[in-house]
Design a protein around this motif. Structure first.
Motif, PDB file in Angstrom:
ATOM      1  N   LYS A  27       0.827  -1.205   0.000  1.00 43.53           N
ATOM      2  CA  LYS A  27       0.000   0.000   0.000  1.00 43.53           C
ATOM      3  C   LYS A  27       0.862   1.255   0.000  1.00 43.53           C
ATOM      4  N   CYS A  28       1.913   1.236   0.813  1.00 42.66           N
ATOM      5  CA  CYS A  28       2.808   2.393   0.920  1.00 42.66           C
ATOM      6  C   CYS A  28       3.497   2.674  -0.413  1.00 42.66           C
ATOM      7  N   TYR A  29       4.025   1.643  -1.053  1.00 41.53           N
ATOM      8  CA  TYR A  29       4.740   1.837  -2.316  1.00 41.53           C
ATOM      9  C   TYR A  29       3.808   2.353  -3.408  1.00 41.53           C
ATOM     10  N   ILE A  30       2.572   1.854  -3.450  1.00 42.29           N
ATOM     11  CA  ILE A  30       1.619   2.344  -4.442  1.00 42.29           C
ATOM     12  C   ILE A  30       1.298   3.820  -4.197  1.00 42.29           C
ATOM     13  N   THR A  31       1.075   4.156  -2.929  1.00 46.05           N
ATOM     14  CA  THR A  31       0.755   5.543  -2.566  1.00 46.05           C
ATOM     15  C   THR A  31       1.897   6.485  -2.898  1.00 46.05           C
ATOM     16  N   GLU A  32       3.115   6.100  -2.491  1.00 41.58           N
ATOM     17  CA  GLU A  32       4.264   6.981  -2.696  1.00 41.58           C
ATOM     18  C   GLU A  32       4.662   7.072  -4.168  1.00 41.58           C
ATOM     19  N   ALA A  33       4.485   5.981  -4.912  1.00 43.95           N
ATOM     20  CA  ALA A  33       4.767   6.019  -6.348  1.00 43.95           C
ATOM     21  C   ALA A  33       3.820   6.986  -7.043  1.00 43.95           C
ATOM     22  N   ASP A  34       2.552   6.949  -6.648  1.00 44.08           N
ATOM     23  CA  ASP A  34       1.586   7.855  -7.252  1.00 44.08           C
ATOM     24  C   ASP A  34       1.896   9.305  -6.897  1.00 44.08           C
ATOM     25  N   LYS A  35       2.355   9.548  -5.683  1.00 41.07           N
ATOM     26  CA  LYS A  35       2.742  10.910  -5.293  1.00 41.07           C
ATOM     27  C   LYS A  35       3.893  11.413  -6.167  1.00 41.07           C
ATOM     28  N   ALA A  36       4.855  10.527  -6.430  1.00 39.24           N
ATOM     29  CA  ALA A  36       5.991  10.909  -7.263  1.00 39.24           C
ATOM     30  C   ALA A  36       5.531  11.263  -8.673  1.00 39.24           C
ATOM     31  N   LEU A  37       4.618  10.463  -9.218  1.00 42.29           N
ATOM     32  CA  LEU A  37       4.110  10.736 -10.561  1.00 42.29           C
ATOM     33  C   LEU A  37       3.271  12.009 -10.586  1.00 42.29           C
ATOM     34  N   SER A  38       2.518  12.235  -9.516  1.00 42.97           N
ATOM     35  CA  SER A  38       1.725  13.454  -9.425  1.00 42.97           C
ATOM     36  C   SER A  38       2.609  14.688  -9.480  1.00 42.97           C
ATOM     37  N   ALA A  78      -2.361 -13.113 -12.204  1.00 44.16           N
ATOM     38  CA  ALA A  78      -2.453 -11.949 -13.078  1.00 44.16           C
ATOM     39  C   ALA A  78      -3.052 -10.770 -12.325  1.00 44.16           C
ATOM     40  N   LYS A  79      -4.030 -11.060 -11.480  1.00 34.25           N
ATOM     41  CA  LYS A  79      -4.662 -10.011 -10.672  1.00 34.25           C
ATOM     42  C   LYS A  79      -3.643  -9.399  -9.707  1.00 34.25           C
ATOM     43  N   ILE A  80      -2.834 -10.244  -9.104  1.00 33.81           N
ATOM     44  CA  ILE A  80      -1.782  -9.761  -8.205  1.00 33.81           C
ATOM     45  C   ILE A  80      -0.787  -8.896  -8.970  1.00 33.81           C
ATOM     46  N   ALA A  81      -0.383  -9.361 -10.152  1.00 35.77           N
ATOM     47  CA  ALA A  81       0.561  -8.600 -10.966  1.00 35.77           C
ATOM     48  C   ALA A  81      -0.047  -7.263 -11.384  1.00 35.77           C
ATOM     49  N   GLY A  82      -1.333  -7.284 -11.745  1.00 29.02           N
ATOM     50  CA  GLY A  82      -1.997  -6.040 -12.123  1.00 29.02           C
ATOM     51  C   GLY A  82      -2.019  -5.038 -10.988  1.00 29.02           C
ATOM     52  N   TYR A  83      -2.244  -5.522  -9.780  1.00 30.73           N
ATOM     53  CA  TYR A  83      -2.282  -4.637  -8.613  1.00 30.73           C
ATOM     54  C   TYR A  83      -0.900  -4.046  -8.314  1.00 30.73           C
ATOM     55  N   MET A  84       0.150  -4.819  -8.554  1.00 33.86           N
ATOM     56  CA  MET A  84       1.502  -4.389  -8.191  1.00 33.86           C
ATOM     57  C   MET A  84       2.283  -3.787  -9.355  1.00 33.86           C
ATOM     58  N   HIS A  85       1.693  -3.708 -10.523  1.00 36.17           N
ATOM     59  CA  HIS A  85       2.491  -3.436 -11.719  1.00 36.17           C
ATOM     60  C   HIS A  85       3.147  -2.064 -11.744  1.00 36.17           C
ATOM     61  N   ASP A  86       2.658  -1.099 -10.983  1.00 36.23           N
ATOM     62  CA  ASP A  86       3.212   0.258 -11.044  1.00 36.23           C
ATOM     63  C   ASP A  86       4.085   0.631  -9.849  1.00 36.23           C
ATOM     64  N   ILE A  87       4.379  -0.306  -8.966  1.00 37.69           N
ATOM     65  CA  ILE A  87       5.140   0.076  -7.764  1.00 37.69           C
ATOM     66  C   ILE A  87       6.547   0.584  -8.101  1.00 37.69           C
ATOM     67  N   GLY A  88       7.088   0.180  -9.250  1.00 32.32           N
ATOM     68  CA  GLY A  88       8.424   0.634  -9.638  1.00 32.32           C
ATOM     69  C   GLY A  88       8.519   2.119  -9.909  1.00 32.32           C
ATOM     70  N   ASN A  89       7.374   2.798 -10.041  1.00 36.30           N
ATOM     71  CA  ASN A  89       7.399   4.244 -10.240  1.00 36.30           C
ATOM     72  C   ASN A  89       7.990   4.977  -9.048  1.00 36.30           C
ATOM     73  N   ILE A  90       8.046   4.319  -7.888  1.00 40.79           N
ATOM     74  CA  ILE A  90       8.670   4.938  -6.723  1.00 40.79           C
ATOM     75  C   ILE A  90      10.172   5.119  -6.938  1.00 40.79           C
ATOM     76  N   VAL A  91      10.755   4.284  -7.808  1.00 43.66           N
ATOM     77  CA  VAL A  91      12.182   4.385  -8.119  1.00 43.66           C
ATOM     78  C   VAL A  91      12.403   5.429  -9.199  1.00 43.66           C
ATOM     79  N   ASN A  92      11.723   5.246 -10.334  1.00 48.86           N
ATOM     80  CA  ASN A  92      11.825   6.180 -11.446  1.00 48.86           C
ATOM     81  C   ASN A  92      10.785   5.786 -12.480  1.00 48.86           C
TER      82      ASN A  92
END
Length: 213
Positions: free
Chosen positions: A15-26, A62-76
């Motif tokens: 949850k934290c990585y998804i939230t923080e990745a989205d903040k970075a993209l925002s 696939a559902k798990i992968a779909g949920y986690m697919h954007d967590i790398g945005n926290i890096v770049n």
């Protein structure tokens, strides 16, 4: 250990990585990549594979992968799929997921040519909708904001014999011309077509009642 989609949804680190990745993209001016997007991608990826009669566990992965697919945005944003795959490996390994299943999930996140990856590609790349636009100042919209905001209705569904998956959009052409949509999304649509072909189906794009792909 059987790690379920609900286990993933309830994990505080994820949850934290998804939230923080989205903040970075925002901060960089990107459209929404938070929970509405990843939940939609997860649900759609599962639906695609279940409709095509893949095993339930494969669809859940696939559902798990779909949920986690954007967590790398926290890096770049650049190479975020690969960063996300590495992060997902560490998280899933910590949770005790079977190595063979971890391999399927991280392959999907990294966009490798696996059935789960094809479903995640389709689920992710077809998520275009007005509610993804963060910018509330219409006068300052860039083309990405304008194209997403112009989408009044977005549906993705299979045809009757499940031989094709269809992205059906209703676009307000007074906000964005159809050609603007293609300028932004043509690469995504071609990737969606290739992903569909991997699943032995076709991909169709319909805009305002007209089939364009």
């Amino acid at each position: 250990m059987l790690v379920t989609y609900e286990d993933i949804r309830n994990d505080e680190s994820i949850k934290c990585y998804i939230t923080e990745a989205d903040k970075a993209l925002s901060a960089l001016g990107y459209t929404e990549h938070s929970f509405p997007h990843v939940v939609k991608a997860a649900t759609m990826a599962e639906m695609i594979l279940l409709t095509l009669n893949y095993p339930k566990r494969t669809a859940e992965l696939a559902k798990i992968a779909g949920y986690m697919h954007d967590i790398g945005n926290i890096v770049n944003r650049i190479d975020h799929a690969q960063s996300g795959a590495v992060m997902a490996f560490r998280l899933l390994d910590r949770m005790g997921m079977d190595p063979a299943e971890i391999a399927m999930v991280i392959s999907a996140i990294g966009n490798h040519d696996e059935s789960t990856a094809a479903a995640v590609i389709l689920a992710d790349k077809t998520d275009v909708r007005r509610s993804r636009v963060r910018n509330q100042d219409f006068a300052s919209f860039d083309i990405h904001d304008r194209v997403n905001y112009a989408v009044e209705e977005s549906k993705i569904y299979f045809n009757e014999d499940h031989s094709a998956i269809i992205l059906d959009l209703k676009i307000d052409t007074s906000i964005s011309a159809v050609m603007d949509y293609f300028e932004i999304f043509l690469g995504r649509m071609m990737l969606s077509r290739k992903a569909a072909e991997f699943l032995n189906i076709s991909f169709e794009l319909v805009i305002n009642g007209q089939r364009l792909l």
